[in-house]
Enzyme design. Structure first.
Site, PDB file in Angstrom:
ATOM      1  N   CYS A   1       0.762  -1.158  -0.118  1.00 52.88           N
ATOM      2  CA  CYS A   1      -0.055   0.047   0.050  1.00 52.88           C
ATOM      3  C   CYS A   1       0.967   1.439  -0.182  1.00 52.88           C
ATOM      4  O   CYS A   1       0.487   2.060  -0.661  1.00 52.88           O
ATOM      5  CB  CYS A   1      -1.125   0.038   0.941  1.00 52.88           C
ATOM      6  SG  CYS A   1      -0.404  -0.270   2.844  1.00 52.88           S
TER       7      CYS A   1
ATOM      8  N   ASP B   1      -7.457   5.359  -1.409  1.00 55.20           N
ATOM      9  CA  ASP B   1      -7.054   4.380  -0.907  1.00 55.20           C
ATOM     10  C   ASP B   1      -6.568   3.260  -1.648  1.00 55.20           C
ATOM     11  O   ASP B   1      -7.554   2.906  -2.429  1.00 55.20           O
ATOM     12  CB  ASP B   1      -8.473   3.838  -0.071  1.00 55.20           C
ATOM     13  CG  ASP B   1      -7.937   2.747   1.058  1.00 55.20           C
ATOM     14  OD1 ASP B   1      -7.193   2.389   0.928  1.00 55.20           O
ATOM     15  OD2 ASP B   1      -9.146   2.456   1.698  1.00 55.20           O
TER      16      ASP B   1
ATOM     17  N   HIS C   1      -6.234   0.179  -1.032  1.00 56.35           N
ATOM     18  CA  HIS C   1      -6.525  -1.106  -0.484  1.00 56.35           C
ATOM     19  C   HIS C   1      -7.765  -1.882  -1.068  1.00 56.35           C
ATOM     20  O   HIS C   1      -8.837  -2.310  -0.808  1.00 56.35           O
ATOM     21  CB  HIS C   1      -6.765  -1.121   1.124  1.00 56.35           C
ATOM     22  CG  HIS C   1      -5.682  -0.640   1.839  1.00 56.35           C
ATOM     23  ND1 HIS C   1      -5.354   0.698   2.078  1.00 56.35           N
ATOM     24  CD2 HIS C   1      -4.551  -1.182   2.387  1.00 56.35           C
ATOM     25  CE1 HIS C   1      -4.531   0.731   2.854  1.00 56.35           C
ATOM     26  NE2 HIS C   1      -3.879  -0.249   3.069  1.00 56.35           N
TER      27      HIS C   1
END
EC number: 3.4.22.-
Length: 381
Positions: A61, A263, A265
């Site tokens: 990430c 994000d 993820h």
């Protein structure tokens, strides 16, 4: 675009140096956010290092956030901060070329493969989570191999940005790792190829400035909040890398006391470029309203990013910092000084390793150097 998540408010939203008003131009705000390149976990790419992982889910990430920050710098460099992306709209060649720098292949300059392997030299094994400082160091090294953009990447030390060192680095003449190399370049430009390579022109190298910071011990110290938000208002802003421990986000702006972030993820499948060099880019733009989190929940370990295409952009950034960041008498977020601190080791602009490097983390990059030399030999026939 679902946007009901943004509250009704008169407060401005700041995204990477641009101000938006929710009550009058929500659509423009959402377009501005969806234009950012969005890099997420991917699966089914070729194994890193030949035998390593073929997905970065669970560990990549922060690398993806570093890619997003760098991609934003390249967009500003080639397309401008106000360039907009629209689904299915034909985009300029530079856009596809930027995207190709980040595809999950070992021969792409800023791929997850290159980043993970360059991290080995920073003491990180492949598949290990990076913090913001490590990702900054890796980008600084990889940028040396990127002749198309010839960026100067400056990563501050000890919360201190040194103006003199940055000017030295951005004005330094481009170096090449061997004589064969430089003649390869002369031949290639003589043939009219690569003529837009900034590599061999003298002049200001576009600056990617990364400032790793620790804004508190276990939690962010509230004294830094205003200065931190101020950074997203600067026209040079590339946002910030950070998040929560082992959970990295790319922060692109704020509304009130909430940070707005992309994000990484989400796990998507590997996408390669088409035969003609274009990239099917649907999965590289986040097309829903972005996430928000309260500033006080931010982990204190962050890295700010700024992009200064010209020297005047850097000078302007310095005066904004003087005005907005250094006005705090105590507990400044970072320092900006004119001269290199005398007790520091001398500043040496980073240079590309010699072709003879055998460090495992550089193997892919040296392969590239040899390709160049082959090209040189063909050209000099």
């Amino acid at each position: 675009l679902e946007s009901e998540e943004f509250p009704e408010t008169d407060e401005p939203v700041w995204i990477l140096g641009r101000q938006h008003h929710l009550n009058t131009d929500k659509a423009k705000l959402l377009l501005d956010i969806s234009a950012r390149l969005w890099f997420t976990y991917r699966r089914k790419f070729s194994p890193i290092g030949g035998t390593g992982p073929s997905s970065d889910a669970g560990w990549g990430c922060m690398l993806r956030c570093g890619q997003m920050m760098l991609a934003q710098a390249l967009i500003c460099r080639h397309l401008g901060r106000d360039w907009q992306w629209e689904k299915h709209k034909k985009q300029p060649e530079e856009y596809h070329r930027i995207l190709r720098c980040f595809l999950d292949r070992k021969d792409c300059c800023y791929s997850i493969h290159q980043m993970a392997q360059m991290g080995v030299g920073e003491g990180k094994s492949i598949g290990e989570w990076f913090g913001p400082n490590t990702v900054a160091q890796v980008l600084k090294k990889l940028a040396l191999f990127d002749e198309w953009n010839s960026l100067a990447v400056y990563v501050s030390m000890d919360n201190t940005v040194v103006i003199e060192d940055i000017k030295k680095m951005c004005w330094s003449p481009p170096q090449s790792s061997s004589a064969a190399h430089s003649s390869a370049h002369v031949h290639r430009s003589a043939l009219g190829r690569n003529k837009n390579t900034a590599g061999f022109c003298t002049g200001w190298k576009p600056l990617l400035l990364i400032i790793p910071l620790r804004l508190g011990i276990n939690h962010i110290n509230p004294v830094y909040i205003d200065a931190f938000k101020e950074c997203f208002k600067m026209p040079q802003s590339l946002g910030a890398l950070g998040g929560k421990p082992n959970n990295a986000y790319y922060f692109i702006g704020f509304l009130g006391n909430e940070l707005i972030y992309l994000d990484p993820h989400t796990t998507q499948s590997f996408v390669d470029s088409e035969e003609n060099g274009t990239v099917d880019d649907q999965s590289f733009h986040c097309q829903q309203a972005p996430h928000r989190m309260k500033i006080m929940n931010l982990d204190p370990s962050v890295a700010l990013g700024f992009f200064c295409k010209e020297e005047c952009d850097f000078d302007n950034w310095c005066s904004l910092v003087q005005k907005e960041i250094l006005k705090q008498q105590s507990l400044r977020m970072f320092e900006l000084v004119q001269k290199h601190p005398p007790h520091w080791p001398p500043f040496v602009p980073p240079t590309k390793p010699e072709v003879t490097t055998t460090g495992a983390e550089l193997i892919e990059s040296t392969d590239k150097l040899f390709e160049l030399e082959e090209e040189f030999e063909i050209l000099s026939v």
